[in-house]
Design an enzyme around this catalytic site. Structure first.
Site, PDB file in Angstrom:
ATOM      1  N   ASN A  40       0.845  -1.192   0.000  1.00 53.50           N
ATOM      2  CA  ASN A  40       0.000   0.000   0.000  1.00 53.50           C
ATOM      3  C   ASN A  40       0.883   1.245   0.000  1.00 53.50           C
ATOM      4  O   ASN A  40       1.936   1.279   0.647  1.00 53.50           O
ATOM      5  CB  ASN A  40      -1.018  -0.006   1.154  1.00 53.50           C
ATOM      6  CG  ASN A  40      -0.419  -0.164   2.530  1.00 53.50           C
ATOM      7  OD1 ASN A  40       0.645  -0.733   2.703  1.00 53.50           O
ATOM      8  ND2 ASN A  40      -1.127   0.342   3.528  1.00 53.50           N
ATOM      9  N   GLU A  42       0.345   5.180   0.575  1.00 58.39           N
ATOM     10  CA  GLU A  42      -0.603   6.222   0.983  1.00 58.39           C
ATOM     11  C   GLU A  42      -0.157   7.591   0.489  1.00 58.39           C
ATOM     12  O   GLU A  42       0.951   7.760  -0.043  1.00 58.39           O
ATOM     13  CB  GLU A  42      -0.759   6.194   2.510  1.00 58.39           C
ATOM     14  CG  GLU A  42      -1.340   4.862   2.959  1.00 58.39           C
ATOM     15  CD  GLU A  42      -1.697   4.794   4.429  1.00 58.39           C
ATOM     16  OE1 GLU A  42      -1.246   5.651   5.218  1.00 58.39           O
ATOM     17  OE2 GLU A  42      -2.450   3.862   4.796  1.00 58.39           O
ATOM     18  N   CYS A  51      -3.855   0.633  -2.908  1.00 62.33           N
ATOM     19  CA  CYS A  51      -3.797  -0.594  -2.107  1.00 62.33           C
ATOM     20  C   CYS A  51      -2.683  -1.524  -2.591  1.00 62.33           C
ATOM     21  O   CYS A  51      -2.272  -1.469  -3.759  1.00 62.33           O
ATOM     22  CB  CYS A  51      -5.108  -1.364  -2.219  1.00 62.33           C
ATOM     23  SG  CYS A  51      -6.497  -0.608  -1.377  1.00 62.33           S
ATOM     24  N   GLU A  53      -2.777  -4.781  -3.185  1.00 65.57           N
ATOM     25  CA  GLU A  53      -3.169  -5.738  -4.222  1.00 65.57           C
ATOM     26  C   GLU A  53      -3.101  -5.094  -5.602  1.00 65.57           C
ATOM     27  O   GLU A  53      -2.616  -5.678  -6.568  1.00 65.57           O
ATOM     28  CB  GLU A  53      -4.605  -6.236  -3.990  1.00 65.57           C
ATOM     29  CG  GLU A  53      -4.832  -6.931  -2.668  1.00 65.57           C
ATOM     30  CD  GLU A  53      -5.256  -5.974  -1.551  1.00 65.57           C
ATOM     31  OE1 GLU A  53      -4.676  -4.871  -1.457  1.00 65.57           O
ATOM     32  OE2 GLU A  53      -6.149  -6.346  -0.785  1.00 65.57           O
ATOM     33  N   CYS A  84     -10.227  -5.108  -0.282  1.00 68.43           N
ATOM     34  CA  CYS A  84     -11.325  -4.123  -0.353  1.00 68.43           C
ATOM     35  C   CYS A  84     -12.105  -4.324  -1.646  1.00 68.43           C
ATOM     36  O   CYS A  84     -11.677  -5.056  -2.547  1.00 68.43           O
ATOM     37  CB  CYS A  84     -10.780  -2.706  -0.241  1.00 68.43           C
ATOM     38  SG  CYS A  84     -10.060  -2.079  -1.768  1.00 68.43           S
ATOM     39  N   CYS A  87     -10.246  -3.509  -4.930  1.00 74.72           N
ATOM     40  CA  CYS A  87      -9.249  -4.537  -5.278  1.00 74.72           C
ATOM     41  C   CYS A  87      -9.923  -5.800  -5.801  1.00 74.72           C
ATOM     42  O   CYS A  87      -9.404  -6.461  -6.693  1.00 74.72           O
ATOM     43  CB  CYS A  87      -8.351  -4.831  -4.085  1.00 74.72           C
ATOM     44  SG  CYS A  87      -7.226  -3.458  -3.734  1.00 74.72           S
TER      45      CYS A  87
HETATM   46  N1  THU Z   1      -5.462  -1.428   2.069  1.00 72.06           N
HETATM   47  C1  THU Z   1      -4.844  -2.260   1.174  1.00 72.06           C
HETATM   48  O1  THU Z   1      -3.661  -2.083   0.856  1.00 72.06           O
HETATM   49  N2  THU Z   1      -5.585  -3.260   0.637  1.00 72.06           N
HETATM   50  C2  THU Z   1      -6.888  -3.511   0.930  1.00 72.06           C
HETATM   51  O2  THU Z   1      -7.497  -4.378   0.310  1.00 72.06           O
HETATM   52  C3  THU Z   1      -7.531  -2.785   2.015  1.00 72.06           C
HETATM   53  C4  THU Z   1      -6.839  -1.561   2.473  1.00 72.06           C
HETATM   54  C5  THU Z   1      -4.675  -0.317   2.646  1.00 72.06           C
HETATM   55  C6  THU Z   1      -5.086   1.039   2.153  1.00 72.06           C
HETATM   56  C7  THU Z   1      -4.606   1.930   3.283  1.00 72.06           C
HETATM   57  O3  THU Z   1      -3.253   2.267   3.063  1.00 72.06           O
HETATM   58  C8  THU Z   1      -4.678   1.039   4.518  1.00 72.06           C
HETATM   59  O4  THU Z   1      -4.833  -0.281   4.053  1.00 72.06           O
HETATM   60  C9  THU Z   1      -5.823   1.383   5.453  1.00 72.06           C
HETATM   61  O5  THU Z   1      -7.021   1.441   4.759  1.00 72.06           O
END
Ligand code: THU
Length: 130
Positions: A40, A42, A51, A53, A84, A87
């Protein structure tokens, strides 16, 4: 531990999650048995967060892969983390039969097919019917 899981665990050090502190790494297996990882990433403008994935899938596609067969999602937590909704849609685009594993730092893990997680998808068929 599967090779995909090892790759995901190794990649977690690259996660950039200074806002949520929720680190995620993913590893995908392609049709040619290649492994790509992602984390991930940000952003101070929160909604621009990418994300893990989708990072892994974009890396695979950008390096010539055409499809994915397996995804491992690793979080350094006590409970596994499912992908999520966004994804799920992107996994479906490149792997409509993909198997998804969620692993963490405890013995708990989960396994789904993409159709378990996204039983009804928006896909090319809808565009072709338009
Ligand atoms: N996140 C992912 O990397 N993948 C997911 O499927 C769910 C959420 C990350 C996004 C963000 O950086 C952190 O988790 C909190 O939401």
């Amino acid at each position: 531990m599967s090779s995909l899981t090892k790759h995901a665990k190794d990649a977690i050090r690259f996660s950039y999650a200074p806002y949520s502190n929720f680190k995620v790494a993913a590893a995908v297996l392609t049709e040619n048995n290649q492994i790509y990882t992602g984390v991930n990433v940000e952003n101070a403008s929160y909604s621009l967060t990418q994300c893990a994935e989708r990072s892994a899938i974009c890396s695979a596609i950008a390096n010539g892969a055409k499809s994915i067969t397996e995804v491992v999602i690793y979080t350094p937590t006590q409970h596994p983390t499912p992908p999520c909704g966004a994804c799920r849609q992107v996994i479906h685009e490149f792997g409509n039969n993909a198997i998804i594993h969620a692993v963490c730092d405890s013995d708990l893990q989960q396994r789904w097919t993409i159709s378990d997680l996204l039983p009804v998808s928006f896909n090319q068929e809808q565009l072709n019917k338009a």
